[in-house]
Motif scaffolding. Structure first.
Motif, PDB file in Angstrom:
ATOM      1  N   GLN A  12       8.540   3.846   1.430  1.00 45.67           N
ATOM      2  CA  GLN A  12       7.872   2.598   1.798  1.00 45.67           C
ATOM      3  C   GLN A  12       6.656   2.380   0.911  1.00 45.67           C
ATOM      4  N   SER A  13       6.360   1.123   0.610  1.00 43.75           N
ATOM      5  CA  SER A  13       5.200   0.773  -0.203  1.00 43.75           C
ATOM      6  C   SER A  13       4.312  -0.189   0.563  1.00 43.75           C
ATOM      7  N   VAL A  14       3.010   0.018   0.421  1.00 43.50           N
ATOM      8  CA  VAL A  14       2.040  -0.891   1.041  1.00 43.50           C
ATOM      9  C   VAL A  14       0.991  -1.253  -0.005  1.00 43.50           C
ATOM     10  N   PRO A  15       0.477  -2.504   0.078  1.00 50.52           N
ATOM     11  CA  PRO A  15      -0.607  -2.869  -0.837  1.00 50.52           C
ATOM     12  C   PRO A  15      -1.857  -2.049  -0.528  1.00 50.52           C
ATOM     13  N   LEU A  16      -2.630  -1.766  -1.564  1.00 50.92           N
ATOM     14  CA  LEU A  16      -3.803  -0.919  -1.430  1.00 50.92           C
ATOM     15  C   LEU A  16      -4.985  -1.571  -2.146  1.00 50.92           C
ATOM     16  N   GLY A  17      -6.103  -1.639  -1.465  1.00 46.92           N
ATOM     17  CA  GLY A  17      -7.358  -2.063  -2.076  1.00 46.92           C
ATOM     18  C   GLY A  17      -8.345  -0.918  -1.954  1.00 46.92           C
ATOM     19  N   VAL A  18      -9.105  -0.645  -3.016  1.00 50.41           N
ATOM     20  CA  VAL A  18     -10.054   0.468  -2.983  1.00 50.41           C
ATOM     21  C   VAL A  18     -11.419   0.028  -3.482  1.00 50.41           C
ATOM     22  N   ASP A  19     -12.431   0.632  -2.887  1.00 49.51           N
ATOM     23  CA  ASP A  19     -13.817   0.491  -3.341  1.00 49.51           C
ATOM     24  C   ASP A  19     -14.397   1.900  -3.268  1.00 49.51           C
ATOM     25  N   ILE A  20     -14.614   2.499  -4.438  1.00 44.30           N
ATOM     26  CA  ILE A  20     -15.049   3.898  -4.509  1.00 44.30           C
ATOM     27  C   ILE A  20     -16.475   3.950  -5.052  1.00 44.30           C
TER      28      ILE A  20
END
Length: 185
Positions: A12-20
């Motif tokens: 399964q794939s899900v959209p990902l947003g990151v702020d590191i």
């Protein structure tokens, strides 16, 4: 580092947003949007926790240790970390991967963890990195290097281990931003 991409696990794939946000080698905070689910992971000051919504859970020592190793192997800084006392750095023979010959470095941490860095034959930037994470072989692929305040950073990042992968295209990388004192608490 701010970016977006896809995370794939178990078919399964899900959209990902990151702020590191990171203090090199000392602390990291990752705020992630994984398909609408908000997750925060923080490591630093000898502690590590995960937070989902207002539910916060301290991570067990083994997971904290893995996150601390991730601070060391951060692809943006691992070569700098190789200069730390007790860390070993050596050049290996070039390695051919998928028809490309890469100059190869091996970094061995004080704890004995081995990291192989494969340098792009033209730019000599780190193009790939391989290591063991939680008992599994991992390959990180890096690309689309851009200069930010005089330093080259990869804006494209792929982390893969077996059937699991994370692909991120960073939109923005800031060097030495002002950080709130309690950011890693």
């Amino acid at each position: 580092l701010v970016g977006k991409g896809m995370m794939s696990m178990q078919g399964q794939s899900v959209p990902l947003g990151v702020d590191i946000k990171e203090i090199r080698g000392k602390a990291s905070r990752e705020d992630m949007d994984m398909g609408g689910m908000q997750v925060r992971m923080v490591v630093g000051n000898g502690k590590a926790y995960m937070q989902q919504g207002d539910k916060r859970q301290d991570l067990p020592p083994e997971m904290r240790s893995e996150l601390e190793k991730a601070l060391f192997r951060d692809p943006n800084f691992i070569v700098l970390h190789a200069l730390q006392p007790g860390v070993k750095l050596r050049g290996l023979k070039p390695t051919a991967i998928e028809g490309t010959s890469y100059d190869t470095l091996e970094i061995i941490s004080v704890e004995g963890d081995v990291y192989r860095l494969y340098l792009d034959p033209k730019s000599h930037q780190v193009a790939r990195m391989q290591y063991i994470e939680e008992g599994k072989q991992v390959t990180d692929e890096l690309g689309d290097y851009r200069i930010v305040e005089g330093v080259a950073f990869p804006f494209k990042y792929k982390h893969g281990s077996g059937a699991q992968s994370v692909d991120i295209q960073y939109d923005k990388i800031s060097v030495n931003p002002k950080l709130a004192p309690d950011l890693f608490q």
